[in-house]
Design a protein around this motif. Structure first.
Motif, PDB file in Angstrom:
ATOM      1  N   ARG A 176       0.977  -1.260  -0.028  1.00 36.64           N
ATOM      2  CA  ARG A 176       0.055   0.048  -0.006  1.00 36.64           C
ATOM      3  C   ARG A 176       0.786   1.447  -0.032  1.00 36.64           C
ATOM      4  NH1 ARG A 176      -3.995  -0.301   4.837  1.00 36.64           N
ATOM      5  NH2 ARG A 176      -2.316  -1.392   5.647  1.00 36.64           N
ATOM      6  N   VAL A 177       1.743   1.380   0.929  1.00 36.05           N
ATOM      7  CA  VAL A 177       2.655   2.509   0.796  1.00 36.05           C
ATOM      8  C   VAL A 177       3.477   2.935  -0.599  1.00 36.05           C
ATOM      9  CG1 VAL A 177       4.779   3.431   1.755  1.00 36.05           C
ATOM     10  CG2 VAL A 177       3.106   2.374   3.395  1.00 36.05           C
ATOM     11  N   ILE A 178       4.081   1.939  -0.989  1.00 36.64           N
ATOM     12  CA  ILE A 178       4.716   2.120  -2.483  1.00 36.64           C
ATOM     13  C   ILE A 178       3.640   2.375  -3.238  1.00 36.64           C
ATOM     14  CG2 ILE A 178       4.758  -0.232  -3.341  1.00 36.64           C
ATOM     15  CD1 ILE A 178       7.674   0.322  -4.435  1.00 36.64           C
ATOM     16  N   GLU A 179       2.437   1.839  -3.406  1.00 40.02           N
ATOM     17  CA  GLU A 179       1.541   2.061  -4.375  1.00 40.02           C
ATOM     18  C   GLU A 179       0.733   3.605  -4.226  1.00 40.02           C
ATOM     19  OE1 GLU A 179      -0.953  -1.080  -3.703  1.00 40.02           O
ATOM     20  OE2 GLU A 179       0.251  -2.475  -4.750  1.00 40.02           O
ATOM     21  N   SER A 180       1.256   4.183  -3.049  1.00 41.39           N
ATOM     22  CA  SER A 180       0.592   5.547  -2.906  1.00 41.39           C
ATOM     23  C   SER A 180       1.214   6.613  -3.431  1.00 41.39           C
ATOM     24  CB  SER A 180       0.382   5.650  -1.126  1.00 41.39           C
ATOM     25  OG  SER A 180       1.617   5.946  -0.731  1.00 41.39           O
ATOM     26  N   LEU A 181       2.561   6.351  -3.707  1.00 38.99           N
ATOM     27  CA  LEU A 181       3.463   7.420  -4.183  1.00 38.99           C
ATOM     28  C   LEU A 181       2.931   8.265  -5.411  1.00 38.99           C
ATOM     29  CD1 LEU A 181       6.947   5.422  -4.312  1.00 38.99           C
ATOM     30  CD2 LEU A 181       5.808   6.827  -2.197  1.00 38.99           C
ATOM     31  N   PRO A 182       2.176   7.728  -6.201  1.00 38.05           N
ATOM     32  CA  PRO A 182       1.916   8.814  -7.624  1.00 38.05           C
ATOM     33  C   PRO A 182       0.769   9.809  -6.875  1.00 38.05           C
ATOM     34  CG  PRO A 182       2.114   6.628  -8.080  1.00 38.05           C
ATOM     35  CD  PRO A 182       2.076   6.303  -6.544  1.00 38.05           C
ATOM     36  N   ALA A 183      -0.042   9.417  -5.956  1.00 37.30           N
ATOM     37  CA  ALA A 183      -1.120  10.162  -5.439  1.00 37.30           C
ATOM     38  C   ALA A 183      -0.613  11.247  -4.354  1.00 37.30           C
ATOM     39  CB  ALA A 183      -2.285   9.572  -4.904  1.00 37.30           C
ATOM     40  N   ILE A 184       0.516  11.313  -4.057  1.00 32.53           N
ATOM     41  CA  ILE A 184       1.044  12.325  -3.000  1.00 32.53           C
ATOM     42  C   ILE A 184       1.120  13.698  -3.694  1.00 32.53           C
ATOM     43  CG2 ILE A 184       3.312  12.887  -1.713  1.00 32.53           C
ATOM     44  CD1 ILE A 184       3.946  10.050  -1.383  1.00 32.53           C
ATOM     45  N   ALA A 185       0.494  14.418  -2.749  1.00 33.60           N
ATOM     46  CA  ALA A 185       0.168  15.860  -3.339  1.00 33.60           C
ATOM     47  C   ALA A 185       0.822  16.956  -2.592  1.00 33.60           C
ATOM     48  CB  ALA A 185      -1.417  16.012  -3.674  1.00 33.60           C
ATOM     49  N   VAL A 186       1.513  16.540  -1.630  1.00 32.87           N
ATOM     50  CA  VAL A 186       2.298  17.554  -0.933  1.00 32.87           C
ATOM     51  C   VAL A 186       3.681  17.688  -1.189  1.00 32.87           C
ATOM     52  CG1 VAL A 186       0.631  17.106   1.218  1.00 32.87           C
ATOM     53  CG2 VAL A 186       2.711  15.704   1.006  1.00 32.87           C
ATOM     54  N   PRO A 187       4.354  18.778  -0.951  1.00 31.02           N
ATOM     55  CA  PRO A 187       5.761  19.020  -1.217  1.00 31.02           C
ATOM     56  C   PRO A 187       6.878  17.740  -0.533  1.00 31.02           C
ATOM     57  CG  PRO A 187       4.761  21.220  -0.623  1.00 31.02           C
ATOM     58  CD  PRO A 187       3.811  20.169  -0.356  1.00 31.02           C
ATOM     59  N   THR A 188       7.529  17.291  -1.304  1.00 25.42           N
ATOM     60  CA  THR A 188       8.013  16.182  -0.861  1.00 25.42           C
ATOM     61  C   THR A 188       9.851  16.410  -1.140  1.00 25.42           C
ATOM     62  OG1 THR A 188       6.468  14.736  -1.185  1.00 25.42           O
ATOM     63  CG2 THR A 188       8.586  13.730  -0.866  1.00 25.42           C
ATOM     64  N   LEU A 189      10.609  16.239   0.141  1.00 26.64           N
ATOM     65  CA  LEU A 189      12.261  16.154  -0.159  1.00 26.64           C
ATOM     66  C   LEU A 189      12.627  14.469   0.083  1.00 26.64           C
ATOM     67  CD1 LEU A 189      14.798  17.498  -0.171  1.00 26.64           C
ATOM     68  CD2 LEU A 189      14.850  17.811   2.251  1.00 26.64           C
ATOM     69  N   VAL A 190      13.089  14.351  -1.015  1.00 28.24           N
ATOM     70  CA  VAL A 190      13.899  12.865  -0.914  1.00 28.24           C
ATOM     71  C   VAL A 190      15.354  13.183  -0.976  1.00 28.24           C
ATOM     72  CG1 VAL A 190      14.316  10.621  -2.080  1.00 28.24           C
ATOM     73  CG2 VAL A 190      12.022  11.668  -2.314  1.00 28.24           C
ATOM     74  N   LEU A 191      16.014  12.662   0.418  1.00 31.35           N
ATOM     75  CA  LEU A 191      17.421  12.984   0.607  1.00 31.35           C
ATOM     76  C   LEU A 191      18.220  11.742   0.842  1.00 31.35           C
ATOM     77  CD1 LEU A 191      19.011  15.820   2.454  1.00 31.35           C
ATOM     78  CD2 LEU A 191      19.682  13.616   3.074  1.00 31.35           C
ATOM     79  N   VAL A 192      19.085  11.474   0.114  1.00 28.72           N
ATOM     80  CA  VAL A 192      20.139  10.145   0.412  1.00 28.72           C
ATOM     81  C   VAL A 192      21.423  10.393   0.285  1.00 28.72           C
ATOM     82  CG1 VAL A 192      20.006   9.459  -1.943  1.00 28.72           C
ATOM     83  CG2 VAL A 192      20.279   8.007  -0.331  1.00 28.72           C
ATOM     84  N   GLY A 193      22.347   9.720   1.294  1.00 31.54           N
ATOM     85  CA  GLY A 193      23.600   9.892   1.331  1.00 31.54           C
ATOM     86  C   GLY A 193      24.160   9.242   0.179  1.00 31.54           C
ATOM     87  N   GLU A 194      25.080   9.870  -0.462  1.00 30.84           N
ATOM     88  CA  GLU A 194      25.987   9.414  -1.708  1.00 30.84           C
ATOM     89  C   GLU A 194      26.323   7.966  -1.628  1.00 30.84           C
ATOM     90  OE1 GLU A 194      29.584  10.995  -4.178  1.00 30.84           O
ATOM     91  OE2 GLU A 194      29.683  11.412  -2.048  1.00 30.84           O
TER      92      GLU A 194
END
Length: 253
Positions: free
Chosen positions: A183-201
């Motif tokens: 359910r969580v991964i399937e919800s990604l395209p419907a996210i309508a709020v600003p989102t920051l995705v940050l990851v270490g190199e």
């Protein structure tokens, strides 16, 4: 620093600063202590809230394994926000905390001002991927039951935690780290709020997840932090705080 009572389970939380609320959720086998650098650096303009998940550090570790679940974690997050007087907040987390931030948004979109997802992943669409992850979670649980707290990893975010119950961490691995569906991964395209995705190199495990989430979440901003690993906020605190502040300043203005 305070506690709230969740049907007999004490949940630890702390808050600092005033302004738009930001809820910080830690990774598995870490604790709110991992966010000290952010509490210090960002509370001049923001209401920073950090907490210990059940089974971790200063929160209780109930004996009943049924008390550890995604649903209980989401409810704990909502209760912490309520205790801090925050109806809405930027929902943020690292690793398991990031996954649970996505799960919180799915359950409470109206309470989510924005999302900040650090060194994390959205779970698995396919059963075989999820089953492999769950085998890993079970092996971690067994290690805690056999070796006690000596089974804790050496990650920077883990080493600052002060856990009291190896069994609590084992229950958390089975009930909170393990995943039941997509359910969580399937919800990604419907996210309508600003989102920051940050990851270490250097966070090789979660770099592909960051690429996937930033591609699937509409308008998501992706930041790759140089010379940082899984605990990007501890490995490169100044660069991490700068990226987070720039995002918060923009989306909460």
């Amino acid at each position: 620093m305070a506690y709230l009572d969740r049907d007999g389970v004490r949940i630890y939380y702390e808050q600092r600063g005033a302004g738009p609320a930001v809820l910080l959720s830690h990774g598995y086998s870490a604790s709110a202590r991992m966010w000290q650098g952010q509490m210090d650096a960002l509370s001049d303009r923001y209401h920073l809230i950090a907490w210990d998940m059940r089974g971790h550090d200063r929160s209780d570790s109930p004996d009943d394994p049924a008390l550890y679940s995604h649903e209980a974690t989401i409810a704990d997050m909502a209760a912490v926000l309520d205790a801090c007087g925050a109806n809405r907040a930027v929902i943020a987390g690292l690793s398991l905390g990031g996954f649970m931030s996505l799960a919180f948004h799915l359950a409470h979109p109206a309470r989510t001002t924005a999302l900040m997802l650090f060194d994390t992943g959205p779970g698995y669409k396919k059963d075989d991927g999820r089953e492999g992850w769950n085998r890993l979670a079970e092996s971690i649980a067994v290690a805690y039951e056999k070796k006690g707290l000596a089974a804790a990893g050496a990650g920077a975010e883990v080493s600052v935690a002060r856990h009291r119950s190896a069994q609590g961490l084992a229950h958390a691995a089975r009930g909170m780290l393990a995943q039941k569906d997509g359910r969580v991964i399937e919800s990604l395209p419907a996210i309508a709020v600003p989102t920051l995705v940050l990851v270490g190199e250097n966070d090789k495990q979660f770099r592909p997840s960051a690429d996937y989430m930033s591609a699937k979440i509409p308008g998501a901003e992706k930041v790759i932090l140089e010379q940082a690993g899984h605990a990007a906020n501890i490995d490169q605190p100044a660069a991490f705080n700068a990226a987070v502040r720039a995002f918060l300043d923009r989306v909460t203005a």
